[in-house]
Write an enzyme that holds these catalytic residues in place. Sequence first.
Site, PDB file in Angstrom:
ATOM      1  N   ASP A 104       0.821  -1.217   0.000  1.00 40.90           N
ATOM      2  CA  ASP A 104       0.000   0.000   0.000  1.00 40.90           C
ATOM      3  C   ASP A 104       0.855   1.267   0.000  1.00 40.90           C
ATOM      4  O   ASP A 104       2.000   1.262   0.462  1.00 40.90           O
ATOM      5  CB  ASP A 104      -0.904   0.038   1.246  1.00 40.90           C
ATOM      6  N   ASP A 105       0.222   2.349  -0.459  1.00 44.25           N
ATOM      7  CA  ASP A 105       0.674   3.753  -0.289  1.00 44.25           C
ATOM      8  C   ASP A 105       1.737   4.215  -1.267  1.00 44.25           C
ATOM      9  O   ASP A 105       2.181   5.363  -1.188  1.00 44.25           O
ATOM     10  CB  ASP A 105       1.176   4.019   1.132  1.00 44.25           C
ATOM     11  N   HIS A 155      -5.705   3.142  -4.691  1.00 42.98           N
ATOM     12  CA  HIS A 155      -5.724   3.434  -3.247  1.00 42.98           C
ATOM     13  C   HIS A 155      -6.147   4.889  -3.029  1.00 42.98           C
ATOM     14  O   HIS A 155      -5.673   5.543  -2.097  1.00 42.98           O
ATOM     15  CB  HIS A 155      -4.330   3.172  -2.664  1.00 42.98           C
ATOM     16  N   HIS A 159      -5.315   9.671  -0.773  1.00 40.85           N
ATOM     17  CA  HIS A 159      -5.266   8.845   0.436  1.00 40.85           C
ATOM     18  C   HIS A 159      -6.232   9.372   1.495  1.00 40.85           C
ATOM     19  O   HIS A 159      -5.893   9.552   2.668  1.00 40.85           O
ATOM     20  CB  HIS A 159      -3.844   8.784   1.010  1.00 40.85           C
ATOM     21  N   HIS A 256       3.851  -2.334   3.282  1.00 41.18           N
ATOM     22  CA  HIS A 256       3.829  -0.950   2.786  1.00 41.18           C
ATOM     23  C   HIS A 256       5.151  -0.645   2.085  1.00 41.18           C
ATOM     24  O   HIS A 256       6.221  -0.955   2.620  1.00 41.18           O
ATOM     25  CB  HIS A 256       3.632   0.049   3.932  1.00 41.18           C
TER      26      HIS A 256
END
Length: 741
Positions: A104-105, A155, A159, A256
Amino acid sequence: MTTTTPSRGRRRAPSRMERAAGKAAALQRPRVVLALLLLLALVCVMLLDGYLRAEVGGDQRVRTGASSSDVPDEILDGGPIVTFRGGRATTVSVPDKTIALTFDDGPDPTWTPQVLAVLEKYDVPATFFLVGSMVSRHPGIVEDMVEQGHEVGIHTFTHVDLSYQSEARVRREMEQTQLALAGAAGITTTLFRAPYSSQTDAIDDYSWPVYEKLGQDGYTSVFVDTDSDDWKRPGVAKIVQWATPEQNEGASVLFHDAGGERSQTIAALPKYIEKMRAKGYTFTTVSGVLNQQEQEQQQVPAAQGDGRTRLQAAHRRATGTLLYEGKALIAAVAVAEVAVPTLSVGLMVVGVAVLGRFGMMLILARRHHRQRNRRRFSWGPDVTRPVSVIVPAYNEKECIANTLHSLARSTHPIEIIVVDDGSTDGTAEIAESLGMPNVRVIRQANAGKPAALNHGVRSARYDIVVMMDGDTVFEPDTVRLLVQPFADPEVGAVAGNAKVGNRTTVIGAWQHIEYVMGFNLDRRMYDLLRCMPTIPGAIGAFRREAVLQAGGMSEDTLAEDTDITIALHRAGWRVVYQEHARAWTEAPGSLKQLWSQRYRWSYGTMQALWKHRKSLTDKGPSGRFGRVGMPLVVLFQIVTPLFAPLIDVFTVYAMIFVDLRASLLAWAAVLGVQLLCAAYAFRLDREKYRYLLMMPLQQLAYRQMMYLVLIHSCVTALTGGRLRWQKLKRTGEVGTPAGAG
């Protein structure tokens, strides 16, 4: 009174400058539009940069939990992949001994390439849930990611927690991320993971409608059932332990690759892959899980073809408008990524220069004041011989009487030469009707202010000439004080102290602050440095010999006062400032007139500097202006003001995107420095401090207008346009203040 009247022949043909001015007049509006478009483009770039950095929209969860009574039990108790095939929500679990490795991210320029290198080394596919703003800033990483056979999902763009967002905001977050993916890798995706999501049993009544709506749009929502919690940085062993499923179960595992310092993740990832393979696990993507489930349900052998393609089944090729819009977004972001940091560094330099200038002005102004006001200071023997006062006038019927009456009270012997430059309102007749014995009225066909001044200089009887505007009022002692520096034979010209008379208006009060600071700080500084750039047209005195040697007042520029001042410097004459010689002038009565006046001043100054650009290489004492004055004027009167609007724009940018309180404090600190300088200038000139209450408003309104005027002037200069001497409408309300002098 003596009147000189030229022969009245055929009206003269327009000059070259006037013909060029006529052509330029038609181009002024496009230039203004161009200047505004340039500023707008910069604002858009900065807004885009701020938005991309996800500093708007709250990078935090806006809720702590809610009920889930509307969420189907089979979803809450189901697997980590939620699909909406056929319009019905179903979940999919990861098969035993299978890992759907997700990140993620990202993408992050530091950590994501390291993650990709580990995955490539071990030939492990993964699914990356990407933040759209990061995709648009680092498109090359995404392209590499897809080429290596990894799968990508959305995503959101900034965010943001979508639970409480409007339907339009949710749609915008998805569409913008798809646009970024199209521009970066030429694809779109059907996978989605919401920020701050975890397992399916955490879905509540606020988030479920979002997943349902996205499901109707064809998205598959992906959750986790095993979380490495690597963002906590618990150590490599803990990350590996927490990412390991229990009892050989399959899992959607979360790591991550961005959002913080990820060195522990990079160190843990090889150990984790080796451990899971030793336990008999295989790695796949989310699409790989869905493909395997479909094959099991249909009881068919594995599909033939490229295995990597099956692992990227969620990808769709971007075509048409979407592809080109995506590439345009990536290009715009690339510009913003370069422009904003570059401007930030440039503005830091400008900011230091501005503060340095304030400090230098305060130090030198104080030194100048103490030097010129000490008891022993003297220019030499008193100058008592008569001087000639030249008053160029064009349609000054409202002001000419006040001007001449103020000169009549002069304590110094003078002759007054009124040069009527083709006035059509009876200015010359008014001057003649006053019956003053020491006044000569000279009429000439309209030729412009420089020609009028030159006519006056040629007609002057005395070796010192004082020049003033036709709307200006002198105090009784003004001329006497103004000419005293000529006791020094090196002095060729003297600048007086121009004061705003109609300061009761808002525009007048703003200009009053500007004049007091300009004359009592700037001119004092330039005087001590011996590089005075301008003798103001409202009040200045010259040696007649020096003016004639310099060729008179030039028509080459619109700032004939700046032009002649620089010419005198280059001829070896000294130019000084006489603070006690005061003249009262009338500020423009409207914003339109103010714009016209300042536009002419700014553009004329640029013309004069360009005309005298060779002063930079002048040698000896006459080259002092080129070595000191020219760089200071260019830096502080052109370059710094040009960047000043950007400082304001960056201040607003910081207020919106960074830290409101810190930005306000910084702006207040700069205003405080300016107020300190203004207060000191007011103290030197013994002015009332109450006008400084207008300064904050001046910074917010008046100053911005002056910046736009300067930008407009620069655009005109760069495009080769020219302007003519413009006459401002006057009211004649300025007279000598009671008790002045």
